[in-house]
Design a protein around this motif. Sequence first.
Motif, PDB file in Angstrom:
ATOM      1  N   ASP A 186       7.133  11.530  27.459  1.00 12.09           N
ATOM      2  CA  ASP A 186       6.397  12.250  28.523  1.00 12.09           C
ATOM      3  C   ASP A 186       5.023  12.624  28.064  1.00 12.09           C
ATOM      4  O   ASP A 186       4.713  12.679  26.819  1.00 12.09           O
ATOM      5  CB  ASP A 186       7.111  13.594  28.865  1.00 12.09           C
ATOM      6  CG  ASP A 186       6.772  14.083  30.061  1.00 12.09           C
ATOM      7  OD1 ASP A 186       5.890  13.434  30.686  1.00 12.09           O
ATOM      8  OD2 ASP A 186       7.455  15.182  30.423  1.00 12.09           O
ATOM      9  N   TYR A 187       4.177  12.973  28.948  1.00  9.35           N
ATOM     10  CA  TYR A 187       2.800  13.333  28.773  1.00  9.35           C
ATOM     11  C   TYR A 187       2.890  14.758  28.164  1.00  9.35           C
ATOM     12  O   TYR A 187       3.536  15.758  28.763  1.00  9.35           O
ATOM     13  CB  TYR A 187       2.032  13.357  30.075  1.00  9.35           C
ATOM     14  CG  TYR A 187       1.899  11.940  30.462  1.00  9.35           C
ATOM     15  CD1 TYR A 187       0.983  11.032  29.661  1.00  9.35           C
ATOM     16  CD2 TYR A 187       2.471  11.328  31.569  1.00  9.35           C
ATOM     17  CE1 TYR A 187       0.797   9.629  30.221  1.00  9.35           C
ATOM     18  CE2 TYR A 187       2.465   9.846  32.034  1.00  9.35           C
ATOM     19  CZ  TYR A 187       1.548   9.223  31.269  1.00  9.35           C
ATOM     20  OH  TYR A 187       1.351   8.036  31.676  1.00  9.35           O
ATOM     21  N   THR A 188       1.923  15.170  27.391  1.00 17.97           N
ATOM     22  CA  THR A 188       1.503  16.631  26.762  1.00 17.97           C
ATOM     23  C   THR A 188       0.675  17.340  28.075  1.00 17.97           C
ATOM     24  O   THR A 188       0.070  16.487  29.001  1.00 17.97           O
ATOM     25  CB  THR A 188       0.744  16.531  25.723  1.00 17.97           C
ATOM     26  OG1 THR A 188      -0.650  15.977  25.625  1.00 17.97           O
ATOM     27  CG2 THR A 188       1.574  15.602  24.562  1.00 17.97           C
ATOM     28  N   GLU A 238      -2.053  18.902  27.664  1.00 17.80           N
ATOM     29  CA  GLU A 238      -3.779  18.137  27.842  1.00 17.80           C
ATOM     30  C   GLU A 238      -3.688  16.723  28.168  1.00 17.80           C
ATOM     31  O   GLU A 238      -4.785  16.632  29.052  1.00 17.80           O
ATOM     32  CB  GLU A 238      -4.016  17.973  26.167  1.00 17.80           C
ATOM     33  CG  GLU A 238      -4.344  19.417  25.776  1.00 17.80           C
ATOM     34  CD  GLU A 238      -5.125  20.438  26.368  1.00 17.80           C
ATOM     35  OE1 GLU A 238      -6.309  19.763  26.852  1.00 17.80           O
ATOM     36  OE2 GLU A 238      -4.874  21.637  26.501  1.00 17.80           O
ATOM     37  N   GLU A 239      -2.800  15.821  27.837  1.00 17.69           N
ATOM     38  CA  GLU A 239      -2.843  14.489  28.647  1.00 17.69           C
ATOM     39  C   GLU A 239      -2.770  14.684  30.268  1.00 17.69           C
ATOM     40  O   GLU A 239      -3.401  13.935  30.993  1.00 17.69           O
ATOM     41  CB  GLU A 239      -1.625  13.516  28.136  1.00 17.69           C
ATOM     42  CG  GLU A 239      -2.077  13.185  26.839  1.00 17.69           C
ATOM     43  CD  GLU A 239      -0.869  12.440  26.160  1.00 17.69           C
ATOM     44  OE1 GLU A 239      -1.081  11.570  25.373  1.00 17.69           O
ATOM     45  OE2 GLU A 239       0.304  12.571  26.560  1.00 17.69           O
ATOM     46  N   LYS A 240      -1.869  15.570  30.689  1.00 14.83           N
ATOM     47  CA  LYS A 240      -1.819  15.915  31.957  1.00 14.83           C
ATOM     48  C   LYS A 240      -2.885  16.240  32.789  1.00 14.83           C
ATOM     49  O   LYS A 240      -3.318  15.909  33.958  1.00 14.83           O
ATOM     50  CB  LYS A 240      -0.614  16.903  32.391  1.00 14.83           C
ATOM     51  CG  LYS A 240       0.760  16.180  32.362  1.00 14.83           C
ATOM     52  CD  LYS A 240       1.790  17.017  32.509  1.00 14.83           C
ATOM     53  CE  LYS A 240       2.950  16.478  32.385  1.00 14.83           C
ATOM     54  NZ  LYS A 240       4.287  17.507  32.791  1.00 14.83           N
ATOM     55  N   GLN A 265       4.494  22.391  34.666  1.00 11.57           N
ATOM     56  CA  GLN A 265       5.239  22.539  33.606  1.00 11.57           C
ATOM     57  C   GLN A 265       6.529  21.928  33.098  1.00 11.57           C
ATOM     58  O   GLN A 265       6.662  21.419  32.083  1.00 11.57           O
ATOM     59  CB  GLN A 265       4.900  23.931  32.583  1.00 11.57           C
ATOM     60  CG  GLN A 265       5.457  24.889  33.364  1.00 11.57           C
ATOM     61  CD  GLN A 265       5.327  26.115  32.370  1.00 11.57           C
ATOM     62  OE1 GLN A 265       5.160  26.296  31.046  1.00 11.57           O
ATOM     63  NE2 GLN A 265       5.239  27.217  32.982  1.00 11.57           N
TER      64      GLN A 265
END
Length: 494
Positions: A407-409, A411-413, A451
């Motif tokens: 899954d994306y962090t 910050e990546e999102k 989130q």
Amino acid sequence: MPVFDFKDTPDPQRDPECTYEVFYSNTSQASPEHPILILSNTAGRLKHHSGGVFTNPSRRTAFEFKDEGNTFSADILKIDARFVSLLKWLGENYINVRLSGASHGDAYAVYKIRETAFGGGAKLSAADGFLQFMIERLLASDAPARELPAEDEDESGDSMRITSIQSITDFITCAGRTLPDNIRLWARRNLAVAHSHEVSQEERRHAQRALSIMLNIQWKGSYFPSIDPEEARRILDEELYGMDRVKQRIIETIIQINRTHTLPAYGLLLIGPAGTGKSQIAYAVARILKLPWTTLDMSSINDPEQLTGSSRIYANAKPGIIMEAFSIAGESNLVFIINELDKAASGKGNGNPADVLLTLLDNLGFTDNYMECMIPTGGVYPIATANDKSQISAPLMSRFAVIEIPDYTPEEKKVIFSKYALPKVLKRIGMREEECVLTLDGLNAVIDLHQNSSGIRDLEQAAEHIAANALYRIETGCAPSVTFDEEMVRELLE
């Protein structure tokens, strides 16, 4: 493929039983250097474009043409093995053609054959488009086995489909040797059934339909051309943000293909939370491989017969989804994207759909109940997606190289939303980026509100909502642009 050597062209035998020499080629485009056939031209009467007919069509063939009102005959000296049966068919049916060629000393290299109207009229002497369809198909095929001649070449025949008994018969006559051996034998048996009056009309109809499906598929060989790793990486970077480990694994697969010129023995299984871009990765790989793709949604398949087709003993019999995928793609080399593989373990009592996939994934051939023929699957590259690895059976798992998609962090999102998702939506609906601005606290609010969501699908929907709201405000309030801060984002999305 070396340029054709015309110096070894033998002197023509000036007798009607000229025996030609067969050469073997896999070139996909005919040219003066890679011709379809070589004619004798000692008198220099054959021009760049020459019209006439092929004669003596058994094993000894010539081209008959007119020049300055007189009729002349040019012996065939050499012929691409793929085109032997096509030339025989042209001669037997006395089809008027126009050749395009280039002279090389006493030889005339033919690189294009077009059908012309009979007697200068408007009607062609054979089915419209069939000759060009055949030439394209033959050029796209591999050279036949050395003991068995075959044929094909050029222009606008791709839109044609073989459906009538006559076109099916002609196709098998002209291109039969370019088909896989088992399909060629199957086609002749089914053609006999389609012509027979000793079987029911329903059986003849099923045989004709099956032939039409099978012969409209381009059956390709196992050789796979090299792929530029840098271009592959560019496509992956264009489609996906981050995921460096995933991209590296795909590039490793590309390098393996370049070394062996065959597809890997194992497909890819992409496992990760919903919305992490698994399907997007699969489409990117199909784009890199330059192959058509089809999708199998295993969550909607609960009966193996949906995949394998139904027997012809039923009036409403039809091929299965897998065979239909080959038919729609029009070729045997394609990417099968198997969505939700973890949902493939349940059936309705008639068997397990997952078991059908095993034969497809082994690349040993797949049998469709309606076609009643083993379909070569050496050019099939499977890419499966799943959310829960524990729900996939061990036999299925063993057929794949597994890639875990994390899954994306947060910050990546943020980067994905601000640099990819929102600009993509704005471009699609025709808005400029300055018309819809998101402040830093507004961006943080978007990420905070999602989130607990895995993947980026919810973020893409949020981008759609924000862009639509900005467009509404601009169109109804005459505002030149809209800036979304934290308060406006929470009011809109909560």
